[in-house]
Every structure is written in structure tokens, then in C-alpha cells.
Design a protein around this motif. Structure first.
Motif, PDB file in Angstrom:
ATOM      1  N   ALA A  55       0.742  -0.790   0.070  1.00 28.53           N
ATOM      2  CA  ALA A  55       0.073   0.018   0.139  1.00 28.53           C
ATOM      3  C   ALA A  55       0.846   1.105  -0.088  1.00 28.53           C
ATOM      4  O   ALA A  55       1.750   1.352   0.799  1.00 28.53           O
ATOM      5  CB  ALA A  55      -0.838   0.089   1.100  1.00 28.53           C
ATOM      6  N   TYR A  57       1.813   5.284   0.414  1.00 29.39           N
ATOM      7  CA  TYR A  57       1.751   6.216   1.554  1.00 29.39           C
ATOM      8  C   TYR A  57       2.606   7.424   1.432  1.00 29.39           C
ATOM      9  O   TYR A  57       3.773   7.311   0.723  1.00 29.39           O
ATOM     10  CB  TYR A  57       1.723   5.640   3.235  1.00 29.39           C
ATOM     11  CG  TYR A  57       3.199   5.686   3.601  1.00 29.39           C
ATOM     12  CD1 TYR A  57       3.866   6.079   4.145  1.00 29.39           C
ATOM     13  CD2 TYR A  57       3.440   4.324   3.364  1.00 29.39           C
ATOM     14  CE1 TYR A  57       5.034   5.838   4.904  1.00 29.39           C
ATOM     15  CE2 TYR A  57       5.106   3.803   3.751  1.00 29.39           C
ATOM     16  CZ  TYR A  57       5.672   4.720   4.395  1.00 29.39           C
ATOM     17  OH  TYR A  57       6.802   4.224   4.953  1.00 29.39           O
ATOM     18  N   ARG A  63      -3.248  11.176   5.420  1.00 25.98           N
ATOM     19  CA  ARG A  63      -4.328  10.714   4.746  1.00 25.98           C
ATOM     20  C   ARG A  63      -3.967   9.508   3.990  1.00 25.98           C
ATOM     21  O   ARG A  63      -2.973   9.149   3.751  1.00 25.98           O
ATOM     22  CB  ARG A  63      -4.493  12.001   3.657  1.00 25.98           C
ATOM     23  CG  ARG A  63      -5.145  13.169   4.394  1.00 25.98           C
ATOM     24  CD  ARG A  63      -5.429  14.256   3.533  1.00 25.98           C
ATOM     25  NE  ARG A  63      -4.449  14.760   3.132  1.00 25.98           N
ATOM     26  CZ  ARG A  63      -4.310  15.828   2.074  1.00 25.98           C
ATOM     27  NH1 ARG A  63      -5.237  16.460   1.576  1.00 25.98           N
ATOM     28  NH2 ARG A  63      -3.049  16.298   1.543  1.00 25.98           N
ATOM     29  N   TYR A  64      -5.067   8.909   3.499  1.00 21.33           N
ATOM     30  CA  TYR A  64      -5.043   7.469   2.760  1.00 21.33           C
ATOM     31  C   TYR A  64      -4.512   7.808   1.272  1.00 21.33           C
ATOM     32  O   TYR A  64      -5.327   8.738   0.787  1.00 21.33           O
ATOM     33  CB  TYR A  64      -6.259   6.927   2.854  1.00 21.33           C
ATOM     34  CG  TYR A  64      -6.643   6.273   4.194  1.00 21.33           C
ATOM     35  CD1 TYR A  64      -6.047   5.193   4.789  1.00 21.33           C
ATOM     36  CD2 TYR A  64      -7.407   7.146   5.169  1.00 21.33           C
ATOM     37  CE1 TYR A  64      -6.426   4.713   5.918  1.00 21.33           C
ATOM     38  CE2 TYR A  64      -7.606   6.725   6.323  1.00 21.33           C
ATOM     39  CZ  TYR A  64      -7.086   5.406   6.984  1.00 21.33           C
ATOM     40  OH  TYR A  64      -7.569   5.121   8.315  1.00 21.33           O
ATOM     41  N   SER A  66      -4.068   6.203  -2.658  1.00 19.37           N
ATOM     42  CA  SER A  66      -4.368   5.285  -3.209  1.00 19.37           C
ATOM     43  C   SER A  66      -3.927   5.528  -5.009  1.00 19.37           C
ATOM     44  O   SER A  66      -4.046   6.732  -5.085  1.00 19.37           O
ATOM     45  CB  SER A  66      -5.736   4.858  -3.431  1.00 19.37           C
ATOM     46  OG  SER A  66      -5.845   3.580  -4.133  1.00 19.37           O
ATOM     47  N   THR A  81     -10.346   9.393   4.635  1.00 15.75           N
ATOM     48  CA  THR A  81     -10.938   8.210   4.852  1.00 15.75           C
ATOM     49  C   THR A  81     -10.242   7.164   4.051  1.00 15.75           C
ATOM     50  O   THR A  81      -9.954   7.418   3.000  1.00 15.75           O
ATOM     51  CB  THR A  81     -12.662   7.974   4.617  1.00 15.75           C
ATOM     52  OG1 THR A  81     -12.870   8.561   3.192  1.00 15.75           O
ATOM     53  CG2 THR A  81     -13.107   9.030   5.603  1.00 15.75           C
ATOM     54  N   PRO A  82     -10.488   5.685   4.404  1.00 12.56           N
ATOM     55  CA  PRO A  82      -9.814   4.559   3.500  1.00 12.56           C
ATOM     56  C   PRO A  82     -10.191   4.702   2.313  1.00 12.56           C
ATOM     57  O   PRO A  82     -11.563   5.070   2.071  1.00 12.56           O
ATOM     58  CB  PRO A  82     -10.294   3.544   4.215  1.00 12.56           C
ATOM     59  CG  PRO A  82     -10.284   4.011   5.685  1.00 12.56           C
ATOM     60  CD  PRO A  82     -10.959   5.253   5.569  1.00 12.56           C
ATOM     61  N   VAL A 131      -9.027  -1.134  -0.280  1.00 11.17           N
ATOM     62  CA  VAL A 131      -9.329  -0.516   0.799  1.00 11.17           C
ATOM     63  C   VAL A 131      -9.402  -1.540   1.990  1.00 11.17           C
ATOM     64  O   VAL A 131      -9.190  -1.143   3.240  1.00 11.17           O
ATOM     65  CB  VAL A 131     -10.786   0.026   0.648  1.00 11.17           C
ATOM     66  CG1 VAL A 131     -11.430   0.511   2.226  1.00 11.17           C
ATOM     67  CG2 VAL A 131     -10.997   1.076  -0.505  1.00 11.17           C
ATOM     68  N   GLU A 133      -8.469  -4.018   4.695  1.00  5.99           N
ATOM     69  CA  GLU A 133      -7.484  -4.418   5.878  1.00  5.99           C
ATOM     70  C   GLU A 133      -6.882  -5.602   5.685  1.00  5.99           C
ATOM     71  O   GLU A 133      -5.690  -5.930   5.833  1.00  5.99           O
ATOM     72  CB  GLU A 133      -7.766  -4.141   7.377  1.00  5.99           C
ATOM     73  CG  GLU A 133      -8.300  -2.539   7.556  1.00  5.99           C
ATOM     74  CD  GLU A 133      -8.890  -2.290   8.814  1.00  5.99           C
ATOM     75  OE1 GLU A 133      -8.746  -3.240   9.827  1.00  5.99           O
ATOM     76  OE2 GLU A 133      -9.449  -1.276   8.941  1.00  5.99           O
TER      77      GLU A 133
END
Length: 189
Positions: A55, A57, A63-64, A66, A81-82, A131, A133
Motif C-alpha cells: 500500500a 503512503y 491521509r490515505y 491510493s 478516509t480509507p 481498501v 485491511e
């Protein structure tokens, strides 16, 4: 769609930024585009790092993040938010493989758009996967499920993960373009 050359894009980053030594120029271009987009979104250059899970970062931003890229398309999303984002070029391939990731009761109510439908559902599940986990041994066919949806150029698909005991629901927002789809998933509130 990325139309700029590698030197043009590099000129948008601070001098001295070192590009990883990827063999493929397309991969180097994707790396630069991602960093240009992150710079535009955040207002400053930040090196994208990756967790053990893969993932992405940003070290100085809670913050998330992607990221998605495919065939000269790159998408980046930064959220409080995710979030998971995916971009996919519309091709016959997703439709040919649909039985591997779609059950018969998933998809559009209008089967006239099967190539677009399969690409969209694949992309929606990719976004959702980013998203989650718990990503170990997630089977897109068995663990990520949607219900039939009406065909539209943009909207929201509701998906449910069925792998964990939580079995959370997610909203996957989407937009269909002439040759690609863009999806982004967030937990349903």
C-alpha cells in the motif's frame, strides 16, 4: 491520459529527483506521473513510499493514498478516509475472464454492454480490494460481491466483502469514459 514525454514531466518535479531504475520506460513514466500528481494535490513534492503490504503512503501526510496506472492512464487519490482507486482500459479481456471474478447474479441489468460491464466490475473490485485491511487470499468471485445495477455512465455500485466476520459494505463510485473506466471505493457510512 498521459500525453507528455518523460522530460516534460520531469521538469515539473524538483531538480535532482532520482527516478528508480525501472527497466521499462513506461514504468519510469508512471512513477514520474504519480509524483507530479501527488505534488499537484498536496502542493509540494513528496516521495511515495510503500508499506510491507504494498500500500502506498506519504511519510508526512496522514491521509490515505491510493494509486492506479494502466496503459498511459494514471489515477491518484488522497483522502481522509480509507480509499482505493482503480483505472482500467476497456478491452475484451475482462469479459473473457468474467467467470473468474463475477457470479451470474452480478453486473448490469442490460447485457448489451458486457465488455464495459466486465471491465467496470473488475475495476470496482480492484478498488475495493485496495481498501480492505485483510487482503490475504481474497477471491474476487467468492469474497467481493455486487448486485445487478442499471447501466449508466457514472454512479455508485454497492459492494460487500464476504471474507471477514465484519462483512462490511462499500460504495464504489465510478465513471465510464470512451475507452476506460475509473472507480474509487470507500467504506459505506
Amino acid at each position: 491520459m498521459v500525453k507528455e514525454s518523460l522530460p516534460e514531466l520531469l521538469s515539473l518535479l524538483p531538480a535532482g529527483v532520482q527516478i528508480p531504475a525501472y527497466k521499462a520506460e513506461s514504468r519510469r513514466l508512471e512513477w514520474v506521473v504519480v509524483h507530479v500528481l501527488v505534488q499537484v494535490i498536496t502542493g509540494k513534492f513528496q516521495l511515495v513510499k510503500h508499506r510491507d503490504t504494498g500500500a502506498p503512503y506519504l511519510e508526512d501526510d496522514p491521509r490515505y493514498l491510493s494509486i492506479s496506472h494502466t496503459r498511459n492512464y494514471v489515477a491518484v487519490c488522497l483522502s481522509d478516509t480509507p480509499v482505493g482507486i482503480d483505472v482500467e482500459v476497456i478491452t475484451p479481456r475482462a469479459n473473457k475472464l468474467r467467470k473468474r471474478f463475477m457470479s451470474p447474479d452480478e453486473g448490469f441489468m442490460d447485457m448489451a454492454h458486457s465488455e464495459v460491464e466486465a471491465t467496470l466490475i473488475w475495476s470496482a473490485k480492484e478498488s475495493l480490494f485496495k481498501v480492505l485491511e485483510e487482503q490475504d487470499a481474497v477471491d474476487f468471485l467468492q469474497h467481493l460481491h455486487t448486485h445487478p445495477i442499471p447501466f449508466a455512465e457514472e454512479g455508485v455500485i454497492f459492494l460487500q466483502e464476504k471474507k471477514t466476520s465484519h462483512q462490511k459494505q462499500y460504495e464504489v463510485h465510478y465513471r465510464i469514459f470512451s475507452d476506460f473506466v475509473l472507480t474509487w471505493a470507500v467504506p459505506k457510512l
